[in-house]
Design a protein around this motif. Structure first.
Motif, PDB file in Angstrom:
ATOM      1  N   ALA A   1      -1.544  24.859  -1.076  1.00  0.00           N
ATOM      2  CA  ALA A   1      -2.238  24.026  -2.062  1.00  0.00           C
ATOM      3  C   ALA A   1      -2.944  24.874  -3.105  1.00  0.00           C
ATOM      4  O   ALA A   1      -3.024  24.485  -4.285  1.00  0.00           O
ATOM      5  CB  ALA A   1      -3.237  23.113  -1.351  1.00  0.00           C
ATOM      6  N   ASP A   2      -3.448  26.023  -2.712  1.00  0.00           N
ATOM      7  CA  ASP A   2      -4.160  26.898  -3.649  1.00  0.00           C
ATOM      8  C   ASP A   2      -3.265  27.369  -4.791  1.00  0.00           C
ATOM      9  O   ASP A   2      -3.757  27.705  -5.878  1.00  0.00           O
ATOM     10  CB  ASP A   2      -4.735  28.114  -2.916  1.00  0.00           C
ATOM     11  N   THR A   3      -1.957  27.420  -4.541  1.00  0.00           N
ATOM     12  CA  THR A   3      -1.029  27.885  -5.582  1.00  0.00           C
ATOM     13  C   THR A   3      -0.728  26.798  -6.608  1.00  0.00           C
ATOM     14  O   THR A   3      -0.267  27.109  -7.715  1.00  0.00           O
ATOM     15  CB  THR A   3       0.296  28.372  -4.958  1.00  0.00           C
ATOM     16  N   PHE A   4      -0.949  25.534  -6.244  1.00  0.00           N
ATOM     17  CA  PHE A   4      -0.642  24.420  -7.146  1.00  0.00           C
ATOM     18  C   PHE A   4      -1.878  23.715  -7.679  1.00  0.00           C
ATOM     19  O   PHE A   4      -1.833  23.129  -8.760  1.00  0.00           O
ATOM     20  CB  PHE A   4       0.224  23.375  -6.422  1.00  0.00           C
ATOM     21  N   LEU A   5      -2.964  23.741  -6.918  1.00  0.00           N
ATOM     22  CA  LEU A   5      -4.126  22.925  -7.234  1.00  0.00           C
ATOM     23  C   LEU A   5      -5.340  23.781  -7.564  1.00  0.00           C
ATOM     24  O   LEU A   5      -5.471  24.913  -7.077  1.00  0.00           O
ATOM     25  CB  LEU A   5      -4.466  22.022  -6.042  1.00  0.00           C
TER      26      LEU A   5
ATOM     27  N   HIS B   1      -9.293  24.892  -7.234  1.00  0.00           N
ATOM     28  CA  HIS B   1     -10.029  25.159  -6.000  1.00  0.00           C
ATOM     29  C   HIS B   1     -10.670  23.898  -5.419  1.00  0.00           C
ATOM     30  O   HIS B   1     -10.599  23.667  -4.208  1.00  0.00           O
ATOM     31  CB  HIS B   1     -11.106  26.213  -6.273  1.00  0.00           C
ATOM     32  N   THR B   2     -11.267  23.070  -6.267  1.00  0.00           N
ATOM     33  CA  THR B   2     -11.982  21.891  -5.768  1.00  0.00           C
ATOM     34  C   THR B   2     -11.039  20.899  -5.099  1.00  0.00           C
ATOM     35  O   THR B   2     -11.356  20.338  -4.047  1.00  0.00           O
ATOM     36  CB  THR B   2     -12.737  21.191  -6.911  1.00  0.00           C
ATOM     37  N   LEU B   3      -9.865  20.666  -5.693  1.00  0.00           N
ATOM     38  CA  LEU B   3      -8.903  19.748  -5.090  1.00  0.00           C
ATOM     39  C   LEU B   3      -8.359  20.305  -3.773  1.00  0.00           C
ATOM     40  O   LEU B   3      -8.171  19.572  -2.800  1.00  0.00           O
ATOM     41  CB  LEU B   3      -7.743  19.484  -6.049  1.00  0.00           C
ATOM     42  N   SER B   4      -8.104  21.600  -3.752  1.00  0.00           N
ATOM     43  CA  SER B   4      -7.620  22.233  -2.518  1.00  0.00           C
ATOM     44  C   SER B   4      -8.669  22.130  -1.416  1.00  0.00           C
ATOM     45  O   SER B   4      -8.346  21.862  -0.252  1.00  0.00           O
ATOM     46  CB  SER B   4      -7.275  23.703  -2.786  1.00  0.00           C
ATOM     47  N   LEU B   5      -9.913  22.312  -1.793  1.00  0.00           N
ATOM     48  CA  LEU B   5     -11.009  22.182  -0.838  1.00  0.00           C
ATOM     49  C   LEU B   5     -11.130  20.738  -0.346  1.00  0.00           C
ATOM     50  O   LEU B   5     -11.346  20.487   0.845  1.00  0.00           O
ATOM     51  CB  LEU B   5     -12.323  22.619  -1.498  1.00  0.00           C
TER      52      LEU B   5
ATOM     53  N   VAL C   1      -0.098  14.887  -9.427  1.00  0.00           N
ATOM     54  CA  VAL C   1       1.181  14.531  -8.808  1.00  0.00           C
ATOM     55  C   VAL C   1       1.449  15.426  -7.605  1.00  0.00           C
ATOM     56  O   VAL C   1       1.889  14.955  -6.545  1.00  0.00           O
ATOM     57  CB  VAL C   1       2.328  14.650  -9.835  1.00  0.00           C
ATOM     58  N   ALA C   2       1.190  16.730  -7.746  1.00  0.00           N
ATOM     59  CA  ALA C   2       1.381  17.667  -6.630  1.00  0.00           C
ATOM     60  C   ALA C   2       0.473  17.299  -5.460  1.00  0.00           C
ATOM     61  O   ALA C   2       0.893  17.369  -4.292  1.00  0.00           O
ATOM     62  CB  ALA C   2       1.099  19.095  -7.099  1.00  0.00           C
ATOM     63  N   LEU C   3      -0.750  16.897  -5.760  1.00  0.00           N
ATOM     64  CA  LEU C   3      -1.684  16.487  -4.710  1.00  0.00           C
ATOM     65  C   LEU C   3      -1.154  15.267  -3.961  1.00  0.00           C
ATOM     66  O   LEU C   3      -1.224  15.202  -2.724  1.00  0.00           O
ATOM     67  CB  LEU C   3      -3.044  16.173  -5.324  1.00  0.00           C
ATOM     68  N   LEU C   4      -0.610  14.300  -4.694  1.00  0.00           N
ATOM     69  CA  LEU C   4      -0.055  13.100  -4.065  1.00  0.00           C
ATOM     70  C   LEU C   4       1.107  13.458  -3.139  1.00  0.00           C
ATOM     71  O   LEU C   4       1.215  12.929  -2.026  1.00  0.00           O
ATOM     72  CB  LEU C   4       0.404  12.121  -5.138  1.00  0.00           C
TER      73      LEU C   4
ATOM     74  N   PRO D   1      -8.697  13.785  -3.291  1.00  0.00           N
ATOM     75  CA  PRO D   1      -7.638  13.777  -2.264  1.00  0.00           C
ATOM     76  C   PRO D   1      -7.852  12.696  -1.211  1.00  0.00           C
ATOM     77  O   PRO D   1      -6.885  12.056  -0.779  1.00  0.00           O
ATOM     78  CB  PRO D   1      -7.744  15.178  -1.648  1.00  0.00           C
ATOM     79  N   LEU D   2      -9.087  12.474  -0.799  1.00  0.00           N
ATOM     80  CA  LEU D   2      -9.385  11.446   0.198  1.00  0.00           C
ATOM     81  C   LEU D   2      -9.047  10.062  -0.330  1.00  0.00           C
ATOM     82  O   LEU D   2      -8.457   9.233   0.371  1.00  0.00           O
ATOM     83  CB  LEU D   2     -10.854  11.521   0.608  1.00  0.00           C
ATOM     84  N   MET D   3      -9.406   9.775  -1.573  1.00  0.00           N
ATOM     85  CA  MET D   3      -9.124   8.471  -2.155  1.00  0.00           C
ATOM     86  C   MET D   3      -7.619   8.241  -2.287  1.00  0.00           C
ATOM     87  O   MET D   3      -7.118   7.147  -2.033  1.00  0.00           O
ATOM     88  CB  MET D   3      -9.817   8.344  -3.510  1.00  0.00           C
ATOM     89  N   MET D   4      -6.887   9.291  -2.657  1.00  0.00           N
ATOM     90  CA  MET D   4      -5.436   9.161  -2.775  1.00  0.00           C
ATOM     91  C   MET D   4      -4.785   8.993  -1.408  1.00  0.00           C
ATOM     92  O   MET D   4      -3.878   8.174  -1.232  1.00  0.00           O
ATOM     93  CB  MET D   4      -4.869  10.387  -3.498  1.00  0.00           C
TER      94      MET D   4
END
Length: 329
Positions: free
Chosen positions: A91-95, A97-101, A230-233, A294-297
């Motif tokens: 995830a760190d490579t695409f997102l 820091h905050t989203l990865s966390l 989109v990557a997070l989803l 991320p939690l909401m998604m």
């Protein structure tokens, strides 16, 4: 419009509306302190009600099915966090820091109660076991999730003595007080279930508004792109699929009945937004805007996917009594 009414209920739309409101009209200046005070009160009230609604007698009775409960807890608090640690470097490579966390944080949360039970009932599974398993997860999550956050995320959670005090005052004490008040308030809360649902959801929407208002003050959207969302989803979808398939295969190989398999899959694959959002405001005092995205998604994704899986599961008699109200957090 048909797609929206089929897959997005009014609660989810209301949450998205609060995000939009916070983006357009975030709390600033003199409005910050009242919003934060109201949010803190709402969080304490939410956890008091969580404790008051959970029957200690019911959970004691549920220990008779200890193998099922241990497996659900193992997926919720062991398998999920391990997957979060495995996914984190990717995830760190695409997102950012905050989203990865935030992705790692959602793997440390307890299961939902009502939606887990509702989907178990819809799939004709062991409803009684799912009630106990999801309740155990939420009760233990009040303690285990903060400990996992400290142990797994370390200094990234910005945990301090002040955070520990807020954790005790806003989460633990109200929850314990609610447990002590269950005998006096349990029947009253059961009679006013619909009103409490609105109260729960109102509190969560206030937490969302406060969190995203803080994020807007920090210009959070300048740190994320559409492709990263989109990557997070996609990552959330993979995470959910791995846990659902893994819990199903494990339950079958351990010899659980078909009804128990249903309960294990739906209780072991959920993450609670109702608990996760308030906890985040306490555990991450520096701000939780993008961190809770991320939690909401994942929450919306698990509702859509599990609803379809539950409807297509082979039709066999359910064990226990189905809940009377609809799917909710």
């Amino acid at each position: 419009m048909r797609f929206i009414t089929k897959y997005l209920d009014g609660y989810v739309l209301a949450l998205l509306g609060m995000v939009a409101l916070a983006c357009l009209l975030p709390a600033r200046g003199g409005a910050v302190a009242p919003v934060e005070w109201a949010t803190n009160i709402a969080i304490g009230l939410l956890f008091f009600l969580y404790g008051a609604r959970l029957s200690t007698e019911e959970t004691k009775e549920g220990f008779r099915h200890w193998r099922l409960h241990l497996l659900v807890l193992a997926f919720t608090f062991v398998a999920f966090p391990l997957l979060g640690l495995v996914i984190r470097p990717i995830a760190d490579t695409f997102l950012p820091h905050t989203l990865s966390l935030g992705l790692l944080y959602l793997t440390l949360l307890p299961s939902t109660v009502q939606s887990s039970v509702t989907f178990t009932s819809l799939a004709r599974g062991n409803v009684a076991a799912s009630i106990c398993a999801a309740s155990f997860s939420n009760m233990l999550g009040v303690v285990l999730t903060p400990l996992l956050v400290i142990g797994v995320m370390g200094g990234q959670a910005a945990f301090s003595l002040d955070s520990a005090e807020k954790l005790i005052v806003q989460l633990l004490l109200p929850f314990i007080l609610g447990q002590f008040c269950h005998k006096r308030l349990g029947s009253f809360l059961a009679e006013h279930k619909q009103g409490l649902t609105y109260l729960d959801r109102g509190g969560i929407m206030l937490v969302v508004y406060s969190a995203f208002s803080a994020g807007m003050r920090e210009h959070m959207w300048s740190h994320v792109t559409v492709w990263q969302v989109v990557a997070l989803l996609l990552i959330c979808a993979v995470l959910l699929a791995v846990v659902m398939v893994g819990s199903y295969v494990t339950a079958r190989r351990l010899g659980f009945s078909r009804a128990d398999q249903v309960a294990i899959v739906f209780c072991g694959s959920k993450k609670s937004m109702a608990s996760g959002l308030p906890m985040a405001t306490v555990l991450f005092p520096s701000g939780v805007g993008l961190l809770v995205l991320p939690l909401m998604m994942f929450h919306q994704l698990q509702l859509i996917v599990c609803a379809q899986v539950a409807r297509q599961w082979p039709d066999k008699p359910a064990l226990g009594r189905a809940p009377e109200d609809g799917v909710r957090e």
